[in-house]
Write a protein that holds these residues in place. Structure first.
Motif, PDB file in Angstrom:
ATOM      1  N   UNK A  16       0.837  -1.197   0.000  1.00 19.11           N
ATOM      2  CA  UNK A  16       0.000   0.000   0.000  1.00 19.11           C
ATOM      3  C   UNK A  16       0.879   1.257   0.000  1.00 19.11           C
ATOM      4  N   UNK A  17       1.937   1.227   0.790  1.00 16.12           N
ATOM      5  CA  UNK A  17       2.861   2.358   0.843  1.00 16.12           C
ATOM      6  C   UNK A  17       3.537   2.608  -0.488  1.00 16.12           C
ATOM      7  N   UNK A  18       3.936   1.549  -1.154  1.00 13.04           N
ATOM      8  CA  UNK A  18       4.578   1.687  -2.472  1.00 13.04           C
ATOM      9  C   UNK A  18       3.620   2.331  -3.462  1.00 13.04           C
ATOM     10  N   UNK A  19       2.376   1.889  -3.467  1.00 14.88           N
ATOM     11  CA  UNK A  19       1.384   2.502  -4.366  1.00 14.88           C
ATOM     12  C   UNK A  19       1.194   3.979  -4.025  1.00 14.88           C
ATOM     13  N   UNK A  22       4.243   5.893  -5.177  1.00 12.59           N
ATOM     14  CA  UNK A  22       4.253   5.952  -6.646  1.00 12.59           C
ATOM     15  C   UNK A  22       3.320   7.060  -7.129  1.00 12.59           C
ATOM     16  N   UNK A  23       2.166   7.213  -6.498  1.00  9.23           N
ATOM     17  CA  UNK A  23       1.238   8.274  -6.857  1.00  9.23           C
ATOM     18  C   UNK A  23       1.804   9.636  -6.471  1.00  9.23           C
ATOM     19  N   UNK A  24       2.348   9.745  -5.270  1.00 10.41           N
ATOM     20  CA  UNK A  24       2.954  10.998  -4.834  1.00 10.41           C
ATOM     21  C   UNK A  24       4.027  11.456  -5.818  1.00 10.41           C
ATOM     22  N   UNK A  25       4.894  10.527  -6.228  1.00 11.95           N
ATOM     23  CA  UNK A  25       6.046  10.873  -7.054  1.00 11.95           C
ATOM     24  C   UNK A  25       5.786  10.745  -8.556  1.00 11.95           C
ATOM     25  N   UNK A  48      15.015   8.762  -2.169  1.00 11.89           N
ATOM     26  CA  UNK A  48      13.986   8.523  -1.159  1.00 11.89           C
ATOM     27  C   UNK A  48      13.818   7.013  -1.055  1.00 11.89           C
ATOM     28  N   UNK A  49      14.045   6.479   0.139  1.00  9.22           N
ATOM     29  CA  UNK A  49      13.901   5.053   0.375  1.00  9.22           C
ATOM     30  C   UNK A  49      12.588   4.803   1.104  1.00  9.22           C
ATOM     31  N   UNK A  50      11.868   3.786   0.660  1.00 12.64           N
ATOM     32  CA  UNK A  50      10.650   3.342   1.324  1.00 12.64           C
ATOM     33  C   UNK A  50      10.929   1.956   1.876  1.00 12.64           C
ATOM     34  N   UNK A  51      10.740   1.792   3.181  1.00 10.10           N
ATOM     35  CA  UNK A  51      11.020   0.510   3.825  1.00 10.10           C
ATOM     36  C   UNK A  51       9.825   0.066   4.646  1.00 10.10           C
ATOM     37  N   UNK A  52       9.614  -1.237   4.669  1.00 10.99           N
ATOM     38  CA  UNK A  52       8.566  -1.788   5.515  1.00 10.99           C
ATOM     39  C   UNK A  52       9.054  -1.743   6.961  1.00 10.99           C
ATOM     40  N   UNK A  53       8.219  -1.197   7.842  1.00  5.07           N
ATOM     41  CA  UNK A  53       8.594  -1.117   9.241  1.00  5.07           C
ATOM     42  C   UNK A  53       7.763  -0.093   9.973  1.00  5.07           C
TER      43      UNK A  53
END
Length: 131
Positions: A16-19, A22-25, A48-53
């Motif tokens: 969900x965060x990746x989606x 992706x929309x933000x950027x 910008x790194x997106x990590x699960x946590x």
């Protein structure tokens, strides 16, 4: 000598965060080295790194330079259901800025140069273009 940088935000639901990011950027990640992790190179050498946590509380905001802050504000409200947020300005500051949160509580924001010539100069500088 510092020549690159990364900034990381964490989300509890990676897909969900990746989606959302992706929309933000307005694009998919540039690099996905393993499950639960993705990176976007926002400008040369700035990732910008997106990590699960678990998100870090009280950090940020990460503010992104944009051409038209009102258009981005409208897009965030429409496409990502972000609550209305205030665009701020001070006479002595060369930019207008705004902050909001992603669904996980990470502080995100935008800024826009008030002076078009200054903005175009910054864009050229970041892209490595000289007159």
């Amino acid at each position: 000598m510092i020549y690159e940088m990364t900034v990381q935000v964490r989300v509890t639901d990676f897909e969900e965060g990746k989606r959302w990011y992706e929309t933000l950027l307005n694009r998919v990640p540039d690099f996905v080295p393993h499950e639960g992790f993705a990176e976007w190179e926002l400008v040369p050498g700035c990732w910008l790194q997106l990590a699960e946590g678990e998100p870090s509380k009280g950090s940020g905001p990460i503010r992104l330079g944009v051409n038209y802050i009102e258009a981005e504000q409208e897009r965030m409200m429409k496409e990502l259901n972000v609550e209305a947020f205030e665009i701020r300005s001070r006479a002595e500051v060369p930019v207008r800025w705004a902050s909001f949160q992603d669904p996980w509580g990470n502080q995100i924001g935008f800024f826009e140069y008030k002076d078009e010539e200054e903005k175009q100069g910054k864009i050229k500088e970041v892209l490595g273009k000289r007159d």
